[in-house]
Design a protein around this motif. Structure first.
Motif, PDB file in Angstrom:
ATOM      1  N   SER A 146       0.830  -1.202   0.000  1.00  0.00           N
ATOM      2  CA  SER A 146       0.000   0.000   0.000  1.00  0.00           C
ATOM      3  C   SER A 146       0.870   1.261   0.000  1.00  0.00           C
ATOM      4  N   GLY A 147       1.951   1.250   0.744  1.00  0.00           N
ATOM      5  CA  GLY A 147       2.829   2.417   0.780  1.00  0.00           C
ATOM      6  C   GLY A 147       3.494   2.672  -0.560  1.00  0.00           C
ATOM      7  N   LEU A 148       3.954   1.630  -1.234  1.00  0.00           N
ATOM      8  CA  LEU A 148       4.581   1.787  -2.547  1.00  0.00           C
ATOM      9  C   LEU A 148       3.572   2.258  -3.593  1.00  0.00           C
ATOM     10  N   VAL A 149       2.321   1.717  -3.477  1.00  0.00           N
ATOM     11  CA  VAL A 149       1.276   2.154  -4.411  1.00  0.00           C
ATOM     12  C   VAL A 149       0.967   3.633  -4.191  1.00  0.00           C
ATOM     13  N   ASN A 150       0.943   4.061  -2.936  1.00  0.00           N
ATOM     14  CA  ASN A 150       0.698   5.478  -2.638  1.00  0.00           C
ATOM     15  C   ASN A 150       1.832   6.343  -3.213  1.00  0.00           C
ATOM     16  N   GLN A 151       3.072   5.849  -3.127  1.00  0.00           N
ATOM     17  CA  GLN A 151       4.183   6.610  -3.698  1.00  0.00           C
ATOM     18  C   GLN A 151       4.006   6.749  -5.216  1.00  0.00           C
ATOM     19  N   GLU A 152       3.667   5.642  -5.878  1.00  0.00           N
ATOM     20  CA  GLU A 152       3.519   5.665  -7.333  1.00  0.00           C
ATOM     21  C   GLU A 152       2.375   6.590  -7.739  1.00  0.00           C
ATOM     22  N   THR A 153       1.270   6.562  -6.956  1.00  0.00           N
ATOM     23  CA  THR A 153       0.119   7.430  -7.264  1.00  0.00           C
ATOM     24  C   THR A 153       0.512   8.894  -7.102  1.00  0.00           C
TER      25      THR A 153
END
Length: 560
Positions: free
Chosen positions: A87-94
């Motif tokens: 979830s943290g990596l997805v938030n970074q990518e978003t």
């Protein structure tokens, strides 16, 4: 009296020839295991089984706790941390993509949050990663995340808001490939973590099944052990004790010929052997007592026959013998009166001898009758006032007392339970002996004392006469035993024998006090009458003595 013992209580003919059983030595084992040894072995085995079951149960419980802790504390938290990392990596990518497309700085907030979330999740995963695969998966995810961040995220985030869009456009294709590789690494990590979690759950379910089986087996084994212990106690202790109790109860009901059968452990067999020896001893003793009872019954028959013959003798002596004696004495006296002086001196002497012999024979018969009546006639206890008995006795001896100038004193005499007639004979014989056996050089002084001694009255008749030699104290109470000739002191030698018989009939004793001098002191005991105190009555003495004093007046009659 015939025995009232039931026939079942006596040994049978089978036991009459049987030798008495010997009691076994205390402490012998008798072969086999004793109850203590059986209990020790049984308890030790039970404890060993319980310890083994307890150890197995503890291991199952500990293993279940380990598997459960691995699932709860490792597998599930690791999977959750992996999802948070994703979830943290997805938030970074978003956030990077939005910042690159718009150039607006507010899109960097999700990126910053994703960085912090990534940092926490990686730290949690490194703490929870205990296997090589989980560490390798984490290292791969961290490496690819670092590659994407260095190639795309950091350059885009570092670009100013106005120039972010061109930079993001130049790195779009390259960043997409890097983030896809990162997604693949995260997917592989989560698949591995889910597989570990599934393995932990399966292991936990297996442990629960094993735990249920083990504890069920433990309960079954404990139940079986309890049944075995109960059955062992029943066969090894309870049943032998029941047999022993049944045999002992049968013997207690009177069947002394019934043997005690030893059964069970060695100590119970030893106990049964001891009880059997006791039964044999009782049977032997009962046999001896039965023989003794038969002898006593025969002796009782002989005694009753002897008593009947004595009664007949007493009747003959009091009637049939008295009449010829009176006739002989009467005719001899008639011859003495009619022919006295007409015959020679020797004939007169012969007649006098005949008269004296007849009189002495009559006196002897009367004394024998009196001696035989002691304890047989008037054999009932009533309250007796010894003061009155003493007064009547002294009154009957008044002539002899006066002739010998005797002085008789006495203490306060009690009331006792006894036969008044026999007690009067006792005092009469003792006082008359004290008067008769006087010292020739002094007047008789006689004293009757009575002192309370527990449940008895200790009485004594003391005089200052000639006394009794210590060598003859055992003879004076024997009937017809005399220490002097009839010429010196008249009598038949029955007086003290009668006194002894009267005192013993009343439950007392009589003896000669050898420490008293001069004279004689005869001490005898009589029972105390309940709740009765001695009466403090006495005739005031004329010479100042503290005892009661009685001096009979002189009389001109002969000896009583």
């Amino acid at each position: 009296m015939a025995s009232q013992t039931p026939a079942a209580h006596h040994p049978t003919a089978e036991t009459r020839g049987r030798p008495r059983p010997e009691r076994p030595a205390v402490g012998t084992d008798g072969g086999g295991w004793s109850t203590r040894r059986r209990l020790r072995v049984g308890v030790s085995a039970s404890l060993a089984v319980l310890v083994l079951l307890g150890t197995l149960g503890f291991w199952v419980f500990a293993h279940s706790s380990v598997v459960n802790n691995r699932l709860v504390d490792v597998s599930s938290p690791a999977l959750i941390a992996a999802v948070r990392l994703e979830s943290g990596l997805v938030n970074q990518e978003t956030g990077i993509r939005g910042y690159g497309l718009t150039g607006q700085a507010e899109f960097l907030a999700p990126y910053e949050q994703g960085i912090a979330q990534q940092r926490d999740a990686v730290a949690e995963l490194r703490r929870l990663s205990t296997g090589e695969r989980s560490r390798a998966d984490l290292d791969l995810v961290v490496a690819r995340a670092e590659a994407w961040q260095s190639q795309v995220a950091r350059p885009v985030a570092a670009a100013p808001p106005g120039s972010a869009v061109p930079a993001a456009g130049r790195q779009t294709a390259e960043g997409k490939a890097a983030f896809d590789a990162l997604r693949a690494a995260m997917t592989l990590q989560q698949e591995h973590l889910q597989a570990d979690r599934a393995d932990s759950r399966a292991a936990l379910q297996s442990v629960r099944t094993l735990r249920n089986v083990v504890f069920s087996a433990i309960a079954l084994i404990i139940l079986l052990l309890a049944v075995l212990v109960f059955e062992g106690l029943r066969r090894g202790v309870t049943r032998p004790l029941e047999h022993l109790s049944a045999d002992a109860e049968r013997v207690a009901r009177g069947d002394f010929s019934h043997p005690i059968t030893p059964t069970g452990p060695a100590d119970l067999r030893q106990l049964a052997a001891v009880v059997e020896a006791m039964r044999g001893r009782l049977a032997h003793e009962l046999l001896a007592k039965e023989a003794a009872r038969q002898v006593l019954d025969a002796q009782a028959v002989d005694l009753r026959r002897s008593n009947s013959e004595l009664e007949q003798f007493a009747y003959v002596a009091s009637h049939d013998l008295q009449e010829p004696l009176r006739k002989v004495a009467s005719f001899c006296q008639l011859l003495q009166r009619r022919y006295g002086g007409n015959l020679d001196a020797r004939a007169d002497q012969y007649i006098e001898f005949a008269v004296d012999g007849a009189n002495r024979m009559q006196t002897l018969i009367n004394d024998l009758l009196a001696f035989s009546r002691v304890g047989r006639v008037h054999a009932s206890y009533t309250p007796v006032d010894l003061e009155q008995v003493f007064a009547r006795t002294v009154d009957s001896l008044s002539i002899a007392i006066a002739d010998n100038e005797a002085v008789i004193t006495h203490d306060a005499l009690p009331r006792i339970s006894g036969d008044a007639t026999q007690l009067g004979m006792l005092l009469q014989n003792l006082l008359s002996n004290a008067v008769k056996f006087r010292s020739p050089d002094r007047a008789p002084r006689i004293h009757l004392e009575a002192v309370r001694d527990g449940d008895l009255w200790r009485c004594a008749v003391t005089d200052n006469g000639i006394g009794i030699d210590g060598d003859f104290v055992d003879k004076v109470f024997v009937i017809f035993q005399r220490l002097h000739t009839r010429d010196a002191y008249p009598g038949n030698g029955i007086g003290l024998a009668m006194c002894k018989k009267i005192v013993e009939f009343h439950g007392g004793t009589i003896e000669v006090d050898l420490t008293h001098t001069p004279g004689t002191r005869l001490v005898f005991t009589l029972p105390v009458e309940e709740s009765v105190e001695p009466q403090e009555t006495a005739v005031a003495p004329a010479d100042g003595r503290t005892e009661g004093l009685l001096v009979a007046p002189r009389a001109e009659a002969g000896h009583a």
